[in-house]
Each structure stands twice: as structure tokens, then as C-alpha cells.
Design a protein around this motif. Structure first.
Motif, short mmCIF file in Angstrom:
data_model
loop_
_atom_site.label_atom_id
_atom_site.label_comp_id
_atom_site.label_asym_id
_atom_site.label_seq_id
_atom_site.Cartn_x
_atom_site.Cartn_y
_atom_site.Cartn_z
N MET B 1 -0.44 11.36 2.39
CA MET B 1 -1.50 11.47 1.37
C MET B 1 -0.95 12.22 0.14
N SER B 2 -1.26 11.72 -1.05
CA SER B 2 -0.68 12.36 -2.24
C SER B 2 -1.39 13.67 -2.57
N LYS B 3 -0.62 14.58 -3.12
CA LYS B 3 -1.15 15.90 -3.46
C LYS B 3 -2.09 15.79 -4.66
N LYS B 4 -3.19 16.52 -4.57
CA LYS B 4 -4.18 16.45 -5.65
C LYS B 4 -3.99 17.64 -6.60
N VAL B 5 -3.70 17.31 -7.85
CA VAL B 5 -3.40 18.35 -8.83
C VAL B 5 -4.43 18.29 -9.96
N LEU B 6 -4.94 19.46 -10.32
CA LEU B 6 -5.84 19.56 -11.47
C LEU B 6 -5.10 20.28 -12.59
N LEU B 7 -4.95 19.61 -13.74
CA LEU B 7 -4.30 20.22 -14.91
C LEU B 7 -5.37 20.71 -15.87
N VAL B 8 -5.24 21.97 -16.31
CA VAL B 8 -6.22 22.53 -17.25
C VAL B 8 -5.46 23.12 -18.44
N ASP B 9 -5.70 22.55 -19.61
CA ASP B 9 -5.01 23.02 -20.82
C ASP B 9 -5.81 22.51 -22.02
N ASP B 10 -5.90 23.33 -23.07
CA ASP B 10 -6.71 22.89 -24.22
C ASP B 10 -5.94 21.92 -25.12
N GLU B 11 -4.64 21.72 -24.87
CA GLU B 11 -3.86 20.76 -25.67
C GLU B 11 -3.95 19.39 -25.00
N LYS B 12 -4.77 18.52 -25.58
CA LYS B 12 -5.02 17.23 -24.93
C LYS B 12 -3.76 16.36 -24.84
N ASP B 13 -2.96 16.37 -25.91
CA ASP B 13 -1.71 15.61 -25.90
C ASP B 13 -0.83 16.03 -24.73
N PHE B 14 -0.79 17.33 -24.52
CA PHE B 14 0.05 17.89 -23.45
C PHE B 14 -0.45 17.41 -22.09
N LEU B 15 -1.77 17.41 -21.92
CA LEU B 15 -2.36 16.94 -20.66
C LEU B 15 -2.01 15.48 -20.41
N ASP B 16 -2.11 14.67 -21.47
CA ASP B 16 -1.86 13.23 -21.32
C ASP B 16 -0.43 12.97 -20.83
N VAL B 17 0.53 13.62 -21.48
CA VAL B 17 1.94 13.36 -21.13
C VAL B 17 2.28 13.91 -19.75
N LEU B 18 1.84 15.14 -19.49
CA LEU B 18 2.15 15.76 -18.19
C LEU B 18 1.50 14.96 -17.05
N SER B 19 0.26 14.51 -17.27
CA SER B 19 -0.43 13.69 -16.25
C SER B 19 0.37 12.43 -15.96
N GLU B 20 0.81 11.77 -17.04
CA GLU B 20 1.53 10.51 -16.89
C GLU B 20 2.81 10.71 -16.08
N ARG B 21 3.52 11.79 -16.39
CA ARG B 21 4.79 12.06 -15.69
C ARG B 21 4.53 12.39 -14.21
N MET B 22 3.48 13.18 -13.96
CA MET B 22 3.19 13.56 -12.57
C MET B 22 2.72 12.36 -11.75
N LYS B 23 1.87 11.52 -12.39
CA LYS B 23 1.39 10.31 -11.69
C LYS B 23 2.57 9.42 -11.34
N GLY B 24 3.55 9.36 -12.26
CA GLY B 24 4.76 8.57 -12.02
C GLY B 24 5.52 9.04 -10.80
N ARG B 25 5.30 10.29 -10.40
CA ARG B 25 5.96 10.83 -9.20
C ARG B 25 5.03 10.86 -7.99
N GLY B 26 3.94 10.13 -8.11
CA GLY B 26 3.08 9.94 -6.95
C GLY B 26 2.00 10.99 -6.74
N LEU B 27 1.81 11.89 -7.70
CA LEU B 27 0.75 12.89 -7.54
C LEU B 27 -0.59 12.28 -7.98
N ASP B 28 -1.65 12.78 -7.37
CA ASP B 28 -3.01 12.36 -7.74
C ASP B 28 -3.51 13.40 -8.76
#
Lengths: 215, 142
Positions: B1-28
Motif C-alpha cells: 500500500m502506498s504511503k499517504k503524504v500530506l504536503l502543507v505550504d503556502d507556495e502553491k507552485d512549490f506544492l504542485d511540483v513537489l506533489s508531481e515528483r512524489m507521485k512519480g515515486r509512488g506516494l499517495d
């Protein structure tokens, strides 16, 4: 030629103010570096996928490059503000364009304002030349902005206008309980600038006088 | 089962890129730039690890950390911040943050810390389950 007169006027609060501004700038730069770092990493990820046979999407690459360019520009603007701020004490007394000094103060407070959920905008208007002590002027603007940010969230329009004595900066809007800065240090700072800060019809008004070129 | 990660940051651009990279490594990955909304998600949604910024409009990261650790002590929090003050870092660790990383962080290091945090949460939950079982056995005299 640098004098220690500005620092003596500000006292220990001067160093605290200088440090706070530098900390805000370093935070902004770190955020931009983090953005550049993650976008570069994303492109590495895409390149690695392409090497494994997954088609490369040019649009995703272009988006990453655009983000990097945007954050390089943002970081450069932040560094430009830091550079101008760092040179404020160089000439203790000289003519300035008041509007430019206010724009610099707003740029340096951008992050703090965002944290306090205060939206700061510089109202349109012409330049106002003022003979003043630029570093102390920046410190006085910091005091006013500090009072506004401490009062709570809201939108603040900052206007610059000429006056008979020199010029004035009006901070309109924001939380209604924003009180003019008071206390021995604030009083000494305002006196050194020939300035007064009062509440006027719900706005904070910083009235500034021309200072003589020699002292 | 993939690990569930919640990212919290006020920089939306940063959230978008970090989410994309983490999802690419199989994280939820779920991301939020609104600390209030993120707190609600952390309270109610299945989350293993929170990656949290320290300075956000409306709510300080320290306040967020204190609140979520009271509500869900098993949740693991990694602070990822550009606010490099030592005292804040110490305060965060005292409040139960697993780690404090400075921006810009090495992505490999961040992934490794998430892995470690997820494993720690699992151990804590197992320990909690064992204590519960022991409590039931003791109460019923089995």
C-alpha cells in the motif's frame, strides 16, 4: 561617507530592524531556490523517464522552465531590494524620491504582510522629492507597517503625496485598530526625521518634513 | 500500500511540483496551501506523514504541529522550511516533529525521511494495538 548617527538614533532597535529585514529576504530567497531546485529535479525525473522509453512531453518541460525563469526573476528582484536596503545608510542625509523609498519598504515587507494576511498596494501617483535621512525614513516606514500588520488582516493602500513641509505617506484601509507607533524609540526616530505619525480618519498618516542638507 | 503524504505550504507552485515528483515515486500525495483546511484533512483523512512549512499565513507551522500532535500523536511530521532559525527547529522537535529540513532540500533526503517517518508511524500503531490487546486480556482475566 557613513556616519553612526543613524545607528545612534535607532539604538538597539536599529540592529533588530536590520536583522529582521535580512531574515525576511533570506526566507524569500530560500523559497525561490526551493522552487528552482524542485523544477530542476522534475526535469531530471522527466529525462530519466524518457531514457526508459516514456515519451517526453514538451509542454511539461516548458512549464518547468517557465517556473524556473519566474523564480530567478523573483529572487533577483528580492536581491535588488536587499542591495538598495543595505546601501541606505551610506549617505546619511540626501534627497530621495519618497515614492521609491515607500516601494522599497513594501517590497521588503511583502513576506511579513503575506504572513499577517495583509495585502499592501502602492496607490498610483507622482514622485515626491524629499531631503531626508533615508535609513531612518525606512525605519519609520517599518514602524508604520509593523503597526498595520499587527492590527490584523485586511487590504492597505499606501499613497504618497507632497505637502507644504515636504511629503506624506498615507496608509489607508486595513484593520481599524491600527495605532500610530508610540514609545521613546519611535518618538526619537520620528523627531530625527522631523516627522509625525497620526491616525486620521481611519488611516495612518506619516507626515515628513524636508531636512536641511547640513546638520 | 502506498504511503499517504500530506504536503502543507503556502507556495502553491512549490506544492504542485513537489506533489508531481512524489507521485512519480509512488506516494499517495494530497496537498494544501491553506493550513486550516490541511489541519482538518490531517484530523480526518488517512495520512501517514505530513510535510509542513513553518511559516504560513493564518497559522504558524508550530501551532499546526502542536494541534495535530494532540489530536493524532501517531502522525509523523517533517518540517520543510526556509525559516532557518535554530530555536524554532528545537521547539518543533520538542513538540514531536520527526525532522526539520531546510529549503531547498535534497529530494532524496526528503524521500528517505518520509520512508523513516512512515515506518515509525507503523511501529507506534503496532505498539498501540499491542497495549490495547494487553489491556483487554488483563481486564477480562484471560
Amino acid at each position: 561617507m557613513t556616519t553612526d548617527l543613524d545607528w545612534r538614533t535607532l539604538g538597539p532597535a536599529g540592529l533588530e530592524y536590520f536583522g529582521r529585514m535580512c531574515a525576511g529576504v533570506s526566507h524569500e530567497l530560500k523559497n525561490s531556490l526551493a522552487m528552482i531546485n524542485e523544477n530542476a529535479g522534475l526535469m531530471q525525473d522527466l529525462a530519466a523517464l524518457a531514457q526508459r522509453g516514456q515519451p517526453l512531453e514538451p509542454q511539461r518541460l516548458a512549464q518547468g522552465m517557465e517556473r524556473i525563469a519566474r523564480h530567478v526573476e523573483r529572487a533577483n528582484a528580492v536581491l535588488g531590494s536587499l542591495n538598495r536596503f543595505a546601501h541606505l545608510p551610506d549617505v546619511p542625509r540626501r534627497p530621495v524620491e519618497l515614492r521609491e523609498e515607500v516601494a522599497l519598504a513594501l517590497a521588503l515587507h511583502r513576506r511579513q504582510a503575506a504572513q499577517a494576511q495583509v495585502e499592501l498596494t502602492l496607490a498610483p501617483g507622482g514622485d515626491v522629492s524629499l531631503s531626508t535621512r533615508p535609513f531612518l525614513l525606512a525605519a519609520a516606514l517599518d514602524l508604520c507597517l509593523g503597526a498595520l500588520l499587527a492590527a490584523g488582516p485586511g487590504a492597505v493602500a499606501v499613497a504618497v503625496a507632497p505637502s507644504a513641509a515636504g511629503g506624506e505617506v498615507v496608509f489607508a484601509g486595513g484593520a481599524p485598530q491600527a495605532a500610530p507607533p508610540r514609545g521613546p524609540e519611535a518618538d526619537a526616530l520620528l523627531a530625527a526625521l522631523g516627522a509625525q505619525c497620526v491616525q486620521d480618519g481611519g488611516a495612518l498618516r506619516l507626515a515628513l518634513a524636508h531636512l536641511p542638507a547640513t546638520y | 500500500m502506498s504511503k499517504k503524504v500530506l504536503l502543507v505550504d503556502d507556495e502553491k507552485d512549490f506544492l504542485d511540483v513537489l506533489s508531481e515528483r512524489m507521485k512519480g515515486r509512488g506516494l499517495d500525495v494530497t496537498a494544501s496551501s491553506d493550513p486550516g483546511q490541511a489541519l482538518e484533512m490531517a484530523r480526518t483523512a488517512p495520512v501517514d506523514v505530513i510535510v509542513l512549512d513553518l511559516k504560513m499565513p493564518g497559522m504558524d507551522g508550530i501551532e499546526f504541529l502542536r494541534t495535530i500532535k494532540q489530536a493524532r500523536p501517531e502522525l509523523q511530521v517533517i518540517l520543510l522550511t526556509g525559516h532557518a532559525s535554530v530555536d524554532k527547529g528545537i521547539q518543533a522537535v520538542r513538540l514531536g516533529a520527526l525532522d526539520v529540513l531546510e529549503k531547498p532540500a535534497n529530494f532524496g533526503t526528503l524521500m528517505e525521511r518520509i520512508e523513516r517517518a512512515s515506518a515509525k508511524k507503523l511501529v507506534l500503531l503496532e505498539k498501540h494495538d499491542q497495549e490495547k490487546i494487553q489491556e483487554i486480556i488483563t481486564q477480562r482475566g484471560w
